[in-house]
Design an enzyme around this catalytic site. Sequence first.
Site, PDB file in Angstrom:
ATOM      1  N   THR A  73      29.553  37.876  22.954  1.00  0.00           N
ATOM      2  CA  THR A  73      28.611  38.942  22.758  1.00  0.00           C
ATOM      3  C   THR A  73      29.477  39.886  22.179  1.00  0.00           C
ATOM      4  O   THR A  73      30.600  40.052  21.978  1.00  0.00           O
ATOM      5  CB  THR A  73      28.208  39.178  24.220  1.00  0.00           C
ATOM      6  OG1 THR A  73      29.234  39.496  25.132  1.00  0.00           O
ATOM      7  CG2 THR A  73      27.054  38.156  25.097  1.00  0.00           C
ATOM      8  N   ARG A 101      24.377  45.410  22.134  1.00  0.00           N
ATOM      9  CA  ARG A 101      23.947  44.112  23.046  1.00  0.00           C
ATOM     10  C   ARG A 101      23.461  43.237  21.894  1.00  0.00           C
ATOM     11  O   ARG A 101      22.751  43.554  20.999  1.00  0.00           O
ATOM     12  CB  ARG A 101      22.857  44.520  23.978  1.00  0.00           C
ATOM     13  CG  ARG A 101      22.936  45.357  24.869  1.00  0.00           C
ATOM     14  CD  ARG A 101      22.076  45.361  26.295  1.00  0.00           C
ATOM     15  NE  ARG A 101      22.477  44.093  27.114  1.00  0.00           N
ATOM     16  CZ  ARG A 101      23.408  44.447  28.161  1.00  0.00           C
ATOM     17  NH1 ARG A 101      23.538  45.823  28.518  1.00  0.00           N
ATOM     18  NH2 ARG A 101      23.577  43.579  28.962  1.00  0.00           N
ATOM     19  N   GLU A 107      14.305  37.477   7.788  1.00  0.00           N
ATOM     20  CA  GLU A 107      14.678  36.312   7.999  1.00  0.00           C
ATOM     21  C   GLU A 107      15.424  35.659   6.813  1.00  0.00           C
ATOM     22  O   GLU A 107      15.313  36.082   5.551  1.00  0.00           O
ATOM     23  CB  GLU A 107      13.587  35.665   8.231  1.00  0.00           C
ATOM     24  CG  GLU A 107      12.989  35.429   9.523  1.00  0.00           C
ATOM     25  CD  GLU A 107      12.072  36.540   9.810  1.00  0.00           C
ATOM     26  OE1 GLU A 107      12.169  37.263   9.155  1.00  0.00           O
ATOM     27  OE2 GLU A 107      11.247  36.091  10.952  1.00  0.00           O
ATOM     28  N   LYS A 114      30.459  43.946  25.540  1.00  0.00           N
ATOM     29  CA  LYS A 114      31.132  44.005  26.736  1.00  0.00           C
ATOM     30  C   LYS A 114      32.468  44.832  26.524  1.00  0.00           C
ATOM     31  O   LYS A 114      32.590  45.944  26.192  1.00  0.00           O
ATOM     32  CB  LYS A 114      31.460  42.760  27.321  1.00  0.00           C
ATOM     33  CG  LYS A 114      30.277  42.065  27.853  1.00  0.00           C
ATOM     34  CD  LYS A 114      30.284  40.479  28.537  1.00  0.00           C
ATOM     35  CE  LYS A 114      29.282  39.944  28.985  1.00  0.00           C
ATOM     36  NZ  LYS A 114      28.554  38.972  28.192  1.00  0.00           N
ATOM     37  N   ASP A 172      33.713  30.383  24.368  1.00  0.00           N
ATOM     38  CA  ASP A 172      32.652  31.523  24.683  1.00  0.00           C
ATOM     39  C   ASP A 172      33.659  32.643  25.315  1.00  0.00           C
ATOM     40  O   ASP A 172      34.107  32.732  26.344  1.00  0.00           O
ATOM     41  CB  ASP A 172      31.736  31.167  25.529  1.00  0.00           C
ATOM     42  CG  ASP A 172      30.894  32.236  25.952  1.00  0.00           C
ATOM     43  OD1 ASP A 172      30.853  33.203  25.868  1.00  0.00           O
ATOM     44  OD2 ASP A 172      29.713  32.132  26.609  1.00  0.00           O
ATOM     45  N   TYR A 197      12.128  43.435   8.725  1.00  0.00           N
ATOM     46  CA  TYR A 197      12.355  42.181   8.751  1.00  0.00           C
ATOM     47  C   TYR A 197      13.158  41.486   7.648  1.00  0.00           C
ATOM     48  O   TYR A 197      13.173  41.784   6.672  1.00  0.00           O
ATOM     49  CB  TYR A 197      11.020  41.352   8.768  1.00  0.00           C
ATOM     50  CG  TYR A 197      10.317  41.092  10.078  1.00  0.00           C
ATOM     51  CD1 TYR A 197      11.050  40.183  11.031  1.00  0.00           C
ATOM     52  CD2 TYR A 197       9.201  41.676  10.776  1.00  0.00           C
ATOM     53  CE1 TYR A 197      10.549  39.955  12.290  1.00  0.00           C
ATOM     54  CE2 TYR A 197       8.887  41.286  11.827  1.00  0.00           C
ATOM     55  CZ  TYR A 197       9.418  40.443  12.671  1.00  0.00           C
ATOM     56  OH  TYR A 197       9.038  39.982  14.038  1.00  0.00           O
TER      57      TYR A 197
END
Length: 414
Positions: A225, A234, A55, A228, A199, A53
């Site tokens: 992203t 991903r 954050e 692609k 985008d 973790y």
Amino acid sequence: MEYKILAGEDREVYGALEAEIKRQQEGLELIASENYVFPAVQEALGSVFTNKYSEGTPGKRYYAGNQNVDAVENLAVERAKKLFGAEHVNVQPLSGSPANASVYFAFLKPGDKVLGLKLDHGGHLSHGHPVNFSGMLYNFVQYTVDKDTGRIDMDQVREIALREQPKMILAGFSAYSREMEWQKFKDIADEVGAITFADIAHIAGLIAGKQIANPVQIFDVVSTTTHKTLRGPRGAIIMCKEKFAKEIDRAVFPGMQGGPHDNVTAAKAVAFAEALKPEFTEYAKQVIANAKAMADELIGLGFKIISGGTDNHLMVVDLTPQGIVGKDAEAALDKAGISTSRSTIPFDPNPPYNPSGIRLGTPAMTTRGMKEEESRQVARWIASAIAAKDDEAKLVSIREEVKALCAKFPIPSV
Ligand code: DSN
């Protein structure tokens, strides 16, 4: 990759995985948003970074033990900056829609006006479609492509912007095959004092490979992203001018997300390093050459491509002349071992679940090493399979030919 432990411990999941490996190896992947990751990306995804973790941002975390996570996150940020020429990068967004949500969250209040490309003209759900959070929370006004040319009508964009005075202008797509006129979008935005947001999810790999114009130096903020054309894991990143860095970082965490997925961050760093290599430029060039060859062959076989061709990795085919809807073409092609996605066409008289077209893309077949000759052959198989949509024997025979071709071009990561 070996899956020995999984194979021993969970036969059900392993069974599905084995079948998926076979499906990916033996079939042609023409879904424009899909690709095969670099093998090192796949290893990073399966690494112990998934246990952590973290954050916060490097050097400023809310949990102990983040020295190694800091190292990979810093690598991912620095490599992305170099790859796209960005002033500031946040590499934590979990995927495209959360990245876009964070951008809206950083700049807009609910009800604010945004311009975005309409879904059935090539836009994305998160660009203001009424069933998506974007269309529910913000006041999206949609621009379209021109009916005759199939290209985004920049005069219309300007007219709408002057009339509507939006707070943000969004340029981006998931089904548009032409170069975006980034500078024209910026000029229009400057006339009305709007934030510019691009985008580039679909074309990031082609931009990184220097084959398509890059909006990062022109626009205020850019999301993409990473999975692609870019061949990474991903996930997504947001790039922006330094002056917006704080707003973007705060919008991602604590605004939108909790802990970033550190195994994915490591995989992003790996993918950006791969994309900085000269071979990636060759790949990007070939993706476009393959798409152009496929479009050319399809046009010769009587198919109608929206806008008459392609400048990038994809094309939207209007199947009206063939007398078949996208869903049925998708099903016939799937039986022939060719994976595609149904697609709306501009001004589509049919609904989105049963639209009039299909979208084809060449990134995945290019990653396998296929070139123009194979792209033309694939176009001929597409034509034969669509013509033989009810002829199971013919579809099976095409599938065998597809399988034989795929055996010559193994996928890079299994
Ligand atoms: N689902 C992606 C695509 O196919 O374009 C966009 O998110």
